[in-house]
Design a protein around this motif. Sequence first.
Motif, PDB file in Angstrom:
ATOM      1  N   GLN A 249       2.535 -40.313  -4.142  1.00  0.00           N
ATOM      2  CA  GLN A 249       2.363 -39.915  -2.737  1.00  0.00           C
ATOM      3  C   GLN A 249       2.628 -41.098  -1.799  1.00  0.00           C
ATOM      4  N   PRO A 250       2.823 -40.820  -0.516  1.00  0.00           N
ATOM      5  CA  PRO A 250       3.071 -41.899   0.458  1.00  0.00           C
ATOM      6  C   PRO A 250       1.787 -42.637   0.839  1.00  0.00           C
ATOM      7  N   VAL A 251       1.240 -43.390  -0.100  1.00  0.00           N
ATOM      8  CA  VAL A 251       0.014 -44.161   0.140  1.00  0.00           C
ATOM      9  C   VAL A 251       0.328 -45.646  -0.015  1.00  0.00           C
ATOM     10  N   ALA A 252      -0.359 -46.467   0.779  1.00  0.00           N
ATOM     11  CA  ALA A 252      -0.143 -47.913   0.733  1.00  0.00           C
ATOM     12  C   ALA A 252      -1.077 -48.594  -0.258  1.00  0.00           C
ATOM     13  N   ALA A 253      -2.267 -48.046  -0.434  1.00  0.00           N
ATOM     14  CA  ALA A 253      -3.254 -48.659  -1.327  1.00  0.00           C
ATOM     15  C   ALA A 253      -4.194 -47.587  -1.842  1.00  0.00           C
ATOM     16  N   VAL A 254      -4.600 -47.747  -3.099  1.00  0.00           N
ATOM     17  CA  VAL A 254      -5.638 -46.906  -3.694  1.00  0.00           C
ATOM     18  C   VAL A 254      -6.552 -47.838  -4.481  1.00  0.00           C
TER      19      VAL A 254
ATOM     20  N   GLU B 192      -5.511 -45.686   1.442  1.00  0.00           N
ATOM     21  CA  GLU B 192      -4.957 -46.002   2.759  1.00  0.00           C
ATOM     22  C   GLU B 192      -3.507 -45.555   2.818  1.00  0.00           C
ATOM     23  N   SER B 193      -3.141 -44.954   3.939  1.00  0.00           N
ATOM     24  CA  SER B 193      -1.762 -44.557   4.192  1.00  0.00           C
ATOM     25  C   SER B 193      -1.302 -45.216   5.480  1.00  0.00           C
ATOM     26  N   ARG B 194      -0.055 -45.669   5.506  1.00  0.00           N
ATOM     27  CA  ARG B 194       0.505 -46.313   6.690  1.00  0.00           C
ATOM     28  C   ARG B 194       1.861 -45.704   7.010  1.00  0.00           C
ATOM     29  N   ALA B 195       2.200 -45.692   8.304  1.00  0.00           N
ATOM     30  CA  ALA B 195       3.461 -45.086   8.720  1.00  0.00           C
ATOM     31  C   ALA B 195       3.943 -45.712  10.023  1.00  0.00           C
ATOM     32  N   PRO B 196       5.255 -45.607  10.301  1.00  0.00           N
ATOM     33  CA  PRO B 196       5.782 -46.164  11.555  1.00  0.00           C
ATOM     34  C   PRO B 196       5.437 -45.339  12.790  1.00  0.00           C
ATOM     35  N   SER B 197       4.975 -44.097  12.590  1.00  0.00           N
ATOM     36  CA  SER B 197       4.621 -43.254  13.738  1.00  0.00           C
ATOM     37  C   SER B 197       3.386 -42.442  13.413  1.00  0.00           C
ATOM     38  N   ALA B 198       2.683 -42.019  14.458  1.00  0.00           N
ATOM     39  CA  ALA B 198       1.480 -41.208  14.254  1.00  0.00           C
ATOM     40  C   ALA B 198       1.818 -39.865  13.630  1.00  0.00           C
ATOM     41  N   ALA B 199       2.954 -39.287  14.037  1.00  0.00           N
ATOM     42  CA  ALA B 199       3.348 -37.977  13.511  1.00  0.00           C
ATOM     43  C   ALA B 199       3.620 -38.052  12.007  1.00  0.00           C
ATOM     44  N   LEU B 200       4.341 -39.102  11.604  1.00  0.00           N
ATOM     45  CA  LEU B 200       4.635 -39.242  10.178  1.00  0.00           C
ATOM     46  C   LEU B 200       3.354 -39.509   9.396  1.00  0.00           C
ATOM     47  N   LEU B 201       2.438 -40.283   9.971  1.00  0.00           N
ATOM     48  CA  LEU B 201       1.172 -40.545   9.298  1.00  0.00           C
ATOM     49  C   LEU B 201       0.421 -39.236   9.048  1.00  0.00           C
ATOM     50  N   THR B 202       0.409 -38.359  10.023  1.00  0.00           N
ATOM     51  CA  THR B 202      -0.254 -37.061   9.869  1.00  0.00           C
ATOM     52  C   THR B 202       0.373 -36.283   8.725  1.00  0.00           C
TER      53      THR B 202
END
Length: 939
Positions: free
Chosen positions: A292-297, A331-341
């Motif tokens: 999944q698009p997660v930065a850390a687990v 933790e999940s990180r993204a370049p935009s709020a919409a993509l983070l959602t």
Amino acid sequence: MSLPADFLTAVRQLMPAERLFDDPLSTLAFGTDASFYRLIPKLVARVESETEVIALLRLASRHQVPVTFRAAGTSLSGQAISDSVLIVLGDHWNAREVLDGGQRIRLQPGVIGAAANALLAPLQRKIGPDPASINAAKIGGIVANNSSGMCCGTAQNSYHTLSGMRMLLADGTLLDTEQPATVSTFRQSHAALLEQLAQLGQQTRANTELAERIRHKYRLKNTTGLSLNALVDFDDPLDILTHLMVGSEGTLGFISSVTYHTVAEHPHKASALLVFSDVETCCRAVPILKQQPVAAVELLDRRSLRSVENMPGMPGWVRELSAGACALLIESRAPSAALLTEQIAQTMAAVAHFEREKQVDFSTDPVVYNQLWKIRKETFPAVGAVRATGSTVIIEDVTFPVEKLAEGVNRLIQLFDKHGYAEAIIFGHALEGNLHFVFTQGFDSETEKARYEAFMQDVAQLVAAEFGGALKGEHGTGRNMAPFVELEWGSDAYQLMWAIKRLLDPQGILNPNVVLSEDPQIHLKHFKPLPAANPIIDKCIECGFCEPVCPSNGLTLTPRQRIVIWRDIQARKRAGVDTRELEANFQYQGIDSCAATGLCSQRCPVGINTGDLVRELRAEQAQHQGRARWLAEHFASVLKGTRLTLALANGVQRLLGAPRLQTVSSGLRKLSRQRLPQWTPAMPQPVKWVEPTPTATTSKPKVVYLPACVSRTMGPALTNGEQVSLLDKTRALLEKAGFEVVFPLALDNLCCGQPFASKGYPEQAESKREELLGALLQASAQGRYPIYCDTSPCTLKLLQNPADKRLDIYDPVRFIREHLLERLDFQPVDTAVAVHVTCSTQHLGEADALIAIARRCSTQVVIPEGIHCCGFAGDKGFTLPQLNAHSLRTLKDAVQFCEVGISTSRTCEIGLSSHSGIDYQGLVYLVDQVTRPMSIAKM
């Protein structure tokens, strides 16, 4: 065995004496790193140039003297200590260069990892490695240990993000892979070495079984042994060499600079916590989350959750979790709020079928996600806080194949029980199967040593032999896993490592017994003693996280080193050893030159304030109780005398001129054996003091203004472009904002007590503090009015121990933030402003707010890197000016384009002005300059 006389003679001709240390206090202070080992070097050399390192390596090679390189000394496996020559980085290894718009960055080994990221942050980039020690660890150590962390995994570590390297080999040869000229020269001068590396690569790739084993091992997080993946990943021997240097822990050469490919630092992030009822369910979710698009687990077992459940600020539900609970912090990180959602929705859908005992949903609220990460970050300190005095905290670092993670966790727990480590906890980077386990261990008896040895043998068999994992995932092999490298890798790979070592370091002078050792018991030797010394410091594990913020670091001792020395003094005393010489040397190095501001406590994993120890020692030495009592009782007279002294100095300055007076002052200080204070052109003029009289009561909101004693005595310097005193400027600003200003009665006799506390007179300090609190209670109509203190150190002192709960006491930053922003109209100026965040402002939690206010006032705000404490420390800027000068040695270059500086402490501003080339003044000066009263309609 002592160092060869000819070697020592040559070294002393090469380097200045002030950067060579062989006295007992200094060598003991440098004999520790963050591991649980200690070796006392015979010589410490603080190097400031590549030329010096080359010369030292050539001398070491000629005389066969072992050397060890050290950057920050935060390594955990004993790789930064030596019983021979320790080569320590000095100040001049701090260069950095952003390349290709932030796509790459070139860094010298002395750059702290967090500083590199701060430079890249405006470009939304960062370096790949993200060790937990990144606020203290330096690039040299990060590369040499192939350090990683919670987010970088294997794809973004130093090995995989390396773009170029500048290195020195054991014979002193320089190679810079980014400079064609040096590459060409090296290919000619070291053709035989490169040919042998090429042959080792060909032989390794041809050995199908070995090559596949290497590839398998590096699919995992793995820092055990040398980086053999270089031999299968690259054909060019130059590429092989540079990648072998990564993770070599100083055993193959010296890394003089490194160029990284940077990675994206997305600005939008959210965190969640999923708690499962058992380890198996928790670990089964990990492979799915890995897709999944997660930065850390981060995995937290029940023991780790239990270790923090009673800490202040922890949510109550942590205590209510079941006995077998196991959690994943995501933790999940993204370049935009919409993509983070979108990413959050995708992630939660992927694990929706797993039953959960407790869930904290993904949140972008800093309060929520900071609380979740506090759970993770407090686990290690929690174990440290409960350890028995004299024992140490060991944090081990292993990697299991992700598909075997659940069984690996349970088997580790079984080993804890088998060997009696009831306090041990497990947490770690679940996506990589990389687990840290923390336990306490004493080494003061043969029984305890045997228990540790039996446990480590079992761990090695479990992780390396049975599960095919790595005994070190990110902490480096060091000396504590060196005997187990062959067990993990097998004979062929192990002999290959030795072939590489002997090729690049034929005399074996580079960091012997680290990574590779012929001594199977090396991990059981040279344990670091942690004897009881004082309850204030007994929990210290000597990790070194405190050192970057200490103003005396590099001048005398750091907090870690002060603790090392004081522990040794106490242990020697108990053993009946004469410590008078050591204590005499410690007086200046450890006690007199400590600023005692306590910034070290903010970086310390267990919150140790070494300044508290120093103040206690000063109190034991204090011999002028009667004089301190008289000064406290006649404080107004003391301030009057101070104003007269400043007036005299001001008059002499007008008569002689600043340059001549500074020369005279320096001469008098030498004649007085440093007893007289040093005069500088930034010395303040006296305030023309008139005791404030009560003003007529109006309907305006009231604020009690407490001008600190320094504000009541020290006005602007004669050369300062601003000649209005802080007291008058503050009163005018408060009135501009619509407040009626009220002063305490008998103001000039009041003091927060800080001057007495810092000198070791706590009784007089508390007496003055209580007197002042009583006056403030009366002036504020029993707490009805807010109290504004114009100096942040005094505010901090008043709020300690604790202050009267009826009083609402503000420092300048908090009062401006909460009361003036809405009452004043800000018109920012296009003026470059330097901001100094005082130690007390940091302790008060107002650092970010100060910077935010400055940015509301100016479009150009500069926060000088690496200056955490100015070292003025009340009056030490006068009595020990070398501390102030050393702490601010980089300030002038950092603020050379600024027009003015701001702070919240008058004494700090004296030192800042002296060493910056610009005038520093209180925050209120800038706020007053850019504001006008808010219109009634807006209010």
